[in-house]
Every structure is written in structure tokens, then in C-alpha cells.
Design an enzyme around this catalytic site. Structure first.
Site, PDB file in Angstrom:
ATOM      1  N   LYS A  49       9.935 -16.383 -10.973  1.00 18.72           N
ATOM      2  CA  LYS A  49       9.136 -15.787 -10.942  1.00 18.72           C
ATOM      3  C   LYS A  49       7.928 -16.763 -11.998  1.00 18.72           C
ATOM      4  O   LYS A  49       8.164 -17.440 -12.670  1.00 18.72           O
ATOM      5  CB  LYS A  49       9.859 -15.092 -12.284  1.00 18.72           C
ATOM      6  CG  LYS A  49       9.465 -13.801 -12.310  1.00 18.72           C
ATOM      7  CD  LYS A  49      10.367 -12.460 -13.684  1.00 18.72           C
ATOM      8  CE  LYS A  49       9.555 -11.871 -14.082  1.00 18.72           C
ATOM      9  NZ  LYS A  49      10.231 -11.360 -15.050  1.00 18.72           N
ATOM     10  N   ASN A  67       0.624  -1.173   0.256  1.00 20.54           N
ATOM     11  CA  ASN A  67      -0.005  -0.363  -0.044  1.00 20.54           C
ATOM     12  C   ASN A  67       0.773   1.075   0.499  1.00 20.54           C
ATOM     13  O   ASN A  67       2.015   1.035   0.124  1.00 20.54           O
ATOM     14  CB  ASN A  67      -0.891  -0.148   1.529  1.00 20.54           C
ATOM     15  CG  ASN A  67      -0.686  -0.344   2.438  1.00 20.54           C
ATOM     16  OD1 ASN A  67       0.477   0.785   3.018  1.00 20.54           O
ATOM     17  ND2 ASN A  67      -0.485  -1.395   2.734  1.00 20.54           N
ATOM     18  N   PHE A  70      -4.610   3.246  14.954  1.00 18.06           N
ATOM     19  CA  PHE A  70      -5.335   4.162  13.767  1.00 18.06           C
ATOM     20  C   PHE A  70      -6.037   3.433  12.684  1.00 18.06           C
ATOM     21  O   PHE A  70      -6.212   2.234  12.770  1.00 18.06           O
ATOM     22  CB  PHE A  70      -3.945   4.155  12.727  1.00 18.06           C
ATOM     23  CG  PHE A  70      -2.773   5.411  13.636  1.00 18.06           C
ATOM     24  CD1 PHE A  70      -2.233   4.763  14.245  1.00 18.06           C
ATOM     25  CD2 PHE A  70      -3.060   6.487  13.049  1.00 18.06           C
ATOM     26  CE1 PHE A  70      -1.442   5.904  15.183  1.00 18.06           C
ATOM     27  CE2 PHE A  70      -2.057   7.553  13.461  1.00 18.06           C
ATOM     28  CZ  PHE A  70      -1.573   7.069  14.456  1.00 18.06           C
ATOM     29  N   ASP A 120      -4.275  -6.417   5.118  1.00 15.74           N
ATOM     30  CA  ASP A 120      -4.738  -7.546   5.882  1.00 15.74           C
ATOM     31  C   ASP A 120      -4.888  -8.960   5.031  1.00 15.74           C
ATOM     32  O   ASP A 120      -5.505 -10.057   5.572  1.00 15.74           O
ATOM     33  CB  ASP A 120      -6.653  -7.170   5.887  1.00 15.74           C
ATOM     34  CG  ASP A 120      -6.594  -6.020   6.635  1.00 15.74           C
ATOM     35  OD1 ASP A 120      -6.437  -5.583   7.723  1.00 15.74           O
ATOM     36  OD2 ASP A 120      -6.977  -4.765   6.117  1.00 15.74           O
ATOM     37  N   LYS A 130     -11.011  -4.199  19.462  1.00 14.71           N
ATOM     38  CA  LYS A 130     -10.186  -4.316  19.267  1.00 14.71           C
ATOM     39  C   LYS A 130      -8.981  -3.949  20.998  1.00 14.71           C
ATOM     40  O   LYS A 130      -8.216  -4.108  20.621  1.00 14.71           O
ATOM     41  CB  LYS A 130      -9.392  -4.288  18.255  1.00 14.71           C
ATOM     42  CG  LYS A 130      -9.702  -4.125  16.625  1.00 14.71           C
ATOM     43  CD  LYS A 130      -8.468  -4.061  15.303  1.00 14.71           C
ATOM     44  CE  LYS A 130      -9.346  -4.138  14.170  1.00 14.71           C
ATOM     45  NZ  LYS A 130      -8.161  -3.943  12.878  1.00 14.71           N
TER      46      LYS A 130
HETATM   47  N1  CTP Z   1      -4.054  -3.419  12.373  1.00 22.08           N
HETATM   48  C1  CTP Z   1      -2.742  -4.776  12.830  1.00 22.08           C
HETATM   49  N2  CTP Z   1      -3.590  -6.150  12.749  1.00 22.08           N
HETATM   50  C2  CTP Z   1      -4.027  -5.875  11.035  1.00 22.08           C
HETATM   51  C3  CTP Z   1      -4.424  -4.930  10.413  1.00 22.08           C
HETATM   52  C4  CTP Z   1      -4.871  -4.051  11.031  1.00 22.08           C
HETATM   53  O1  CTP Z   1      -2.657  -4.642  13.808  1.00 22.08           O
HETATM   54  N3  CTP Z   1      -3.576  -7.510  10.313  1.00 22.08           N
HETATM   55  C5  CTP Z   1      -3.714  -2.486  13.085  1.00 22.08           C
HETATM   56  C6  CTP Z   1      -3.614  -1.823  11.990  1.00 22.08           C
HETATM   57  O2  CTP Z   1      -2.447  -0.648  12.767  1.00 22.08           O
HETATM   58  C7  CTP Z   1      -4.570   0.101  12.718  1.00 22.08           C
HETATM   59  C8  CTP Z   1      -6.184  -0.893  12.910  1.00 22.08           C
HETATM   60  O3  CTP Z   1      -5.604  -1.956  12.759  1.00 22.08           O
HETATM   61  O4  CTP Z   1      -2.997   0.109  14.160  1.00 22.08           O
HETATM   62  C9  CTP Z   1      -7.118  -0.581  11.925  1.00 22.08           C
HETATM   63  O5  CTP Z   1      -6.025  -0.877  10.643  1.00 22.08           O
HETATM   64  P1  CTP Z   1      -6.836  -0.687   9.597  1.00 22.08           P
HETATM   65  O6  CTP Z   1      -6.897  -1.572   8.522  1.00 22.08           O
HETATM   66  O7  CTP Z   1      -8.298   1.091   8.863  1.00 22.08           O
HETATM   67  O8  CTP Z   1      -8.523  -1.396  10.624  1.00 22.08           O
HETATM   68  P2  CTP Z   1      -8.563  -3.152  10.033  1.00 22.08           P
HETATM   69  O9  CTP Z   1      -9.595  -3.485  11.320  1.00 22.08           O
HETATM   70  O10 CTP Z   1      -8.013  -3.633   9.021  1.00 22.08           O
HETATM   71  O11 CTP Z   1     -10.448  -2.477   8.886  1.00 22.08           O
HETATM   72  P3  CTP Z   1     -10.623  -2.701   7.201  1.00 22.08           P
HETATM   73  O12 CTP Z   1      -9.565  -2.998   6.976  1.00 22.08           O
HETATM   74  O13 CTP Z   1     -12.114  -3.105   7.945  1.00 22.08           O
HETATM   75  O14 CTP Z   1     -11.641  -1.059   7.558  1.00 22.08           O
END
Ligand code: CTP
Length: 401
Positions: A287, A208, A321, A277, A339
């Protein structure tokens, strides 16, 4: 934090005096007023004209020169200083200060000032290793004088060892730290930052746009406020913050393992990383060659690191965050509760000046008690300090025993 502060810079005679020019410029760039005192030997290495031009102030050299406005130089300079910095500092000046000798303008000002004094030694490695010099340094340290250790490298005398004047960023960080209230000195803060990379073959990955700027700013400011900081970072082009323990990771699974390995010691965890995620279900060892038609890559869920911490957080303060493009407050509130975070920093990706890559951010801080604080567009360093202020306030309200 240097904005509007008065920096009194003392220069003694060493080849590293050329670096002091850069130091003066950096102090001025950050908004400080700089006045420089040069010893006689310093003037052999840099001209007062150069230093005067850089510092935008008259240079002070003599103890007994006639002064037109009847200020007594060593007293007015001693009172001017919010901080006195000696760079480079020779073995000679360190010895004089340690022995209470005040025989020139610089040593007299140092003796007269109530401001903190930061000494940046630069000398031959054998001189630096000399027990007399080391004893002087430890004596002065005991008395509250601060030191920025010299760096290791090739010295002017062609030998390699410790003795080089510390680099300008390191001295600047020491100046900033000296002028900052150490209100987080009881905390051990674990910060995650940057993106993660999820490979599917040896040359490609899913990632990302996170730059790491917010997390790095948090690590830097927390360190400046006295915390012990560990920064676990995904791939980022940013410079590592000075004085912070740095752990480099790439994938979400690596980040999870690093976080869990360091969780035990932490009193605060700030999860600023943009963790992927999902990751590809399989990573090809060779490759992937292109073929006719589309390519499908199956993705599987990554561990949710912040949830895992939430389940075993004890009395740690857990800050997450949330980046949202719609329903910011509702989504952030739901994440905070699900969380088990104590605080969540939410930003709206659709707002100009917020989110990834930028040097600024626009955030709202939501806490577990239902409080919401909305901040205007701010530099990420200032945002970091506001988040740390909230952490500090939460700790004052709920001390650890
Ligand atoms: N986070 C994490 N581990 C993951 C994904 C996210 O620890 N696998 C943490 C991020 O570092 C951040 C928080 O979760 O502090 C929120 O991340 P975000 O991606 O906005 O939330 P998600 O719960 O993944 O929800 P969505 O993607 O559905 O918005």
C-alpha cells in the site's frame, strides 16, 4: 414483451406451489393477464382465494361446474392463452400429458390449446431421475413442449439433489423467450460491459462510473432473441443475465485477453464496456503510504480493444459505443471509421436520462453506410432491442456464407 399477453398458469399439487404466487405477481407486474387453473391436489397446497387475489381473476378448478356465460371453460381458456405455463408440474401431470390423458380441467386445456406450453417440473430427485419421467420429458420435448429444468438443492423430503422448482427469474426468462421471435438464433454474440479497474496498489484503483446496465441489457435481450451470448464484464453489481455465458474481468488488459480468446467463435461483437484508456505504469505490491506534498502517478495507454478487433473482424458485425460531451455525431463518425466498426451507438453525456448509471438512455445509431437514427429517451431494455434490430437488419442485408 409480456405486456398485454395472456398467461394461462396451471398449478399441480406440490410443495413448490408457494413459489407460483410470486410467479403470478411477476407476470402481472410485467403487464400480462393471468388466469390460473388449479388441480384438486394443488388446492391442498394453496387456497384458490389466495391465487384469485394474486391473479386478479377467477380461479378455475372444475371441469363440469355450471358457468353463467355459457363459455365452455376448457375451450375458452385454451383460446385465451398466448402461453400455458405449468408450475409446479408433478411427475403425474407430465405423465398424463405425455400419454394423451385429459381427465381434469388442466390436462384438458393443455390438450386443447394451440399456445406454446412451458412445463416447470418439481418433484423428489428420485422421481425426477426415474426413466419413465425422463422418457416422458424427452417425448414431450420432441413434440415441441418446453421445459424449465428443476434446480439443485434441498428438497422438501430433506434430500439434496435436482428436483426443486426453478427460481422465478429463470421461469420468467423462459416465458419471455417463448413469446419472443428467435430472430438472432444464428448469431453468437460477444458483449462487453461495465467499467474496468486499473490498480496502482493493492487497495486502490482508477475506474469510471459505468454500471454495466446497457451491456447487460444487450446480453439479456440478445439471449431472449435466440442468440448464444457471452458476456465479458468488468466489476458490476448487476445480476448476471440468465442463460448467458459470463466471464468476469477487472482490468482493460484482462478484458482484452478475454475478448481475443472468444473472438474466433463470435459472429457479432458489441463493445459496450467503458474501458479505461490509461492504466498506472506501475502497480505497487504494498500500500502506498501518504507523504508530504502531491503524489504523481504515471499512466500508460491501455490496448484499444475495439481497434484490435476491427483489424481482424472478417464478416463479424462490430458495434462500438461512444460517450461524448460535445460534437456527438462528428466524434462518433470519426471513431466508427478509425476503429473499423459497422455501427456505433453514440450518447451525449450532458443529456438528462442518458449515459452511465441510469435505467434509460438517449442514443443515436450511426452505421458504416452513413445512416443515422436518433432515438428518444427509452428504457435500456428497449434501447438494447433497437440496437439488436439494426444488427439483424445488417445481417439480412449482408448474410454470412
Ligand atoms: N474501447 C476499447 N478499448 C479501449 C477504449 C475504448 O475497446 N481501450 C471501446 C469502447 O468499448 C467503445 C469505443 O471503444 O465501444 C469508444 O470508446 P470511447 O472511450 O468513447 O472512445 P475513445 O476511442 O477511447 O476516445 P476518447 O476517449 O478520446 O473519446
Amino acid at each position: 414483451m409480456l405486456k398485454g399477453k395472456n398467461v394461462l398458469l396451471g398449478m399441480t399439487g406440490g410443495i413448490a406451489a408457494y413459489k407460483t404466487g410470486e410467479l403470478i405477481r411477476e407476470c402481472i407486474r410485467r403487464g400480462a393477464h393471468v388466469k390460473v387453473v388449479m388441480t384438486e391436489h394443488a388446492r391442498e397446497f394453496m387456497t384458490p382465494m389466495t391465487v384469485q387475489t394474486l391473479s386478479q381473476n377467477p380461479v378455475f378448478t372444475d371441469m363440469f361446474s355450471l358457468i353463467k356465460d355459457f363459455d365452455i371453460a376448457h375451450i375458452s381458456l385454451a383460446e385465451f392463452a398466448d402461453i400455458a405455463v405449468i408450475a409446479p408440474a408433478t411427475a403425474n401431470v407430465i405423465g398424463k400429458i405425455a400419454s394423451g390423458i385429459a381427465d381434469n380441467l388442466l390436462t384438458t386445456v393443455v390438450m386443447a390449446t394451440k399456445a406454446p406450453v412451458l412445463i416447470c417440473p418439481a418433484m423428489n430427485m428420485n422421481m425426477y431421475a426415474n426413466p419413465i419421467v425422463q422418457e416422458n420429458i424427452s417425448r414431450l420435448s420432441t413434440l415441441g413442449y418446453r421445459f424449465v429444468e428443476p434446480g439443485y438443492g434441498e428438497l422438501a423430503c430433506k434430500v439434496t439433489g435436482p428436483g426443486r422448482l426453478a427460481e422465478v427469474p429463470e421461469i420468467m426468462e423462459a416465458i419471455e423467450t417463448t413469446l419472443t421471435d428467435q430472430d438472432l438464433s444464428e448469431e453468437r454474440i460477444l458483449v462487453t460491459a461495465g467499467p474496468t479497474r486499473e490498480p496502482f496498489d493493492p487497495v486502490r484503483f482508477i475506474s469510471n462510473h459505468s454500471s454495466g446496465k446497457m451491456g447487460y441489457a444487450l446480453a439479456k435481450m440478445a439471449k431472449r432473441r435466440g442468440a448464444q451470448v457471452t458476456l465479458i464484464s468488468g466489476p458490476s453489481a448487476l445480476e448476471r443475465p440468465v442463460g448467458v455465458r459470463f466471464i468476469s474481468v477487472s482490468t482493460a488488459v484482462e478484458m482484452r485477453d478475454a475478448v481475443m480468446a472468444h473472438l474466433e467463435r463470435a459472429t457479432v461483437v458489441i463493445k459496450a464496456a467503458a474501458v479505461a484508456d490509461y492504466r498506472p505504469a506501475a502497480v505497487s505490491s504494498s500500500k502506498i503510504k501518504k507523504k508530504e506534498g502531491p503524489l504523481t502517478i504515471e499512466l500508460v495507454r491501455n490496448p484499444d480493444i475495439v481497434s484490435e478487433i476491427g483489424r481482424q473482424k472478417g464478416d463479424r458485425i462490430l458495434v462500438g459505443f461512444a460517450m461524448e460531451s460535445e460534437n456527438l455525431v462528428e466524434n462518433a463518425k470519426a471513431k466508427l471509421a478509425a476503429k473499423k466498426m459497422d455501427m456505433i451507438v453514440a450518447n451525449d453525456l450532458t443529456q438528462e436520462g442518458a449515459g452511465f448509471q441510469t435505467d434509460t438512455n438517449i442514443i443515436q445509431i450511426l452505421d458504416r453506410d452513413g445512416g443515422i437514427e436518433a432515438l428518444p429517451l427509452m428504457d435500456k431494455g428497449d434501447v438494447a432491442n433497437r440496437i439488436l434490430d439494426r444488427i439483424r437488419a445488417m445481417r439480412v442485408a449482408h448474410p454470412r456464407y
